[in-house]
Design a protein around this motif. Structure first.
Motif, PDB file in Angstrom:
ATOM      1  N   ASP A  11       0.847  -1.186   0.000  1.00  0.00           N
ATOM      2  CA  ASP A  11       0.000   0.000   0.000  1.00  0.00           C
ATOM      3  C   ASP A  11       0.891   1.248   0.000  1.00  0.00           C
ATOM      4  N   ARG A  15       3.090  -1.002   3.401  1.00  0.00           N
ATOM      5  CA  ARG A  15       2.610  -2.174   4.145  1.00  0.00           C
ATOM      6  C   ARG A  15       2.225  -3.287   3.179  1.00  0.00           C
ATOM      7  N   ILE A  17       0.303  -7.275   3.156  1.00  0.00           N
ATOM      8  CA  ILE A  17      -0.490  -8.269   3.877  1.00  0.00           C
ATOM      9  C   ILE A  17      -0.025  -9.638   3.416  1.00  0.00           C
ATOM     10  N   PRO A  81       3.466  -8.658  13.046  1.00  0.00           N
ATOM     11  CA  PRO A  81       2.352  -8.249  12.175  1.00  0.00           C
ATOM     12  C   PRO A  81       1.168  -7.741  12.998  1.00  0.00           C
ATOM     13  N   GLN A  84      -4.430  -7.660  11.166  1.00  0.00           N
ATOM     14  CA  GLN A  84      -4.813  -8.009   9.799  1.00  0.00           C
ATOM     15  C   GLN A  84      -3.715  -8.781   9.071  1.00  0.00           C
ATOM     16  N   ARG A  86      -0.697  -7.537   8.540  1.00  0.00           N
ATOM     17  CA  ARG A  86       0.115  -6.579   7.788  1.00  0.00           C
ATOM     18  C   ARG A  86       1.429  -6.300   8.483  1.00  0.00           C
ATOM     19  N   THR A  88       4.891  -3.497   7.912  1.00  0.00           N
ATOM     20  CA  THR A  88       5.457  -2.393   7.143  1.00  0.00           C
ATOM     21  C   THR A  88       6.862  -2.803   6.739  1.00  0.00           C
TER      22      THR A  88
END
Length: 143
Positions: A11, A15, A17, A81, A84, A86, A88
């Motif tokens: 994103d 980040r 996922i 993490p 979710q 995720r 970075t």
């Protein structure tokens, strides 16, 4: 064990996922660091600790050992993490792996690798044919 190829996107905040099938193995923490061929290697925290213990047995008097450890450990980041799944990806690792929005995550057995999608496609195109021809030589008794 980490298997498969996935194509998540970074994103705007850098980040990523992880695929759902990997989240449980990474939930308690992971270490990201520079990998070979300019990818990012991702280890579950425990696996990285085991790797580090093995590396500590290498002779510190060998310049190759010192060089390898310096590059590997100076680029390492430990991360947990979020809920979710995720993480970075730090900017220095995104730069090292030339990561843009499109990336490819591959399972490499005990670890994951994060590649820029164009770099992964180039790597695979250059190495896939040789893979079929060398399996017996690389892993004795495989075939």
């Amino acid at each position: 064990m980490f298997l498969g190829t996935f194509t998540p996107r970074l994103d705007e905040k850098g980040r990523l996922i992880f695929p759902a099938k990997f989240r449980d193995q990474l939930a308690s923490g992971l270490v990201m660091t520079r990998g070979q061929e300019h990818c990012i290697s991702v280890y579950p925290l425990r696996a990285f600790e085991e790797l580090h213990q093995k590396l500590r047995t290498a002779p510190a008097t060998d310049k190759r050992t010192r060089d390898y450890l310096r590059v590997l450990l100076s680029g390492a980041e430990d991360v947990v993490p979020d809920k979710q799944g995720r993480i970075t990806v730090p900017s220095h690792l995104r730069t090292y792996a030339n990561l843009d929005r499109d990336c490819t995550v591959i399972g490499a057995g005990d670890w994951l690798e994060i590649w820029s999608t164009p770099a992964w496609e180039t790597y695979l195109a250059q190495n896939e044919e040789g893979f079929a021809a060398t399996a017996e030589e690389v892993v004795p008794g495989m075939l």
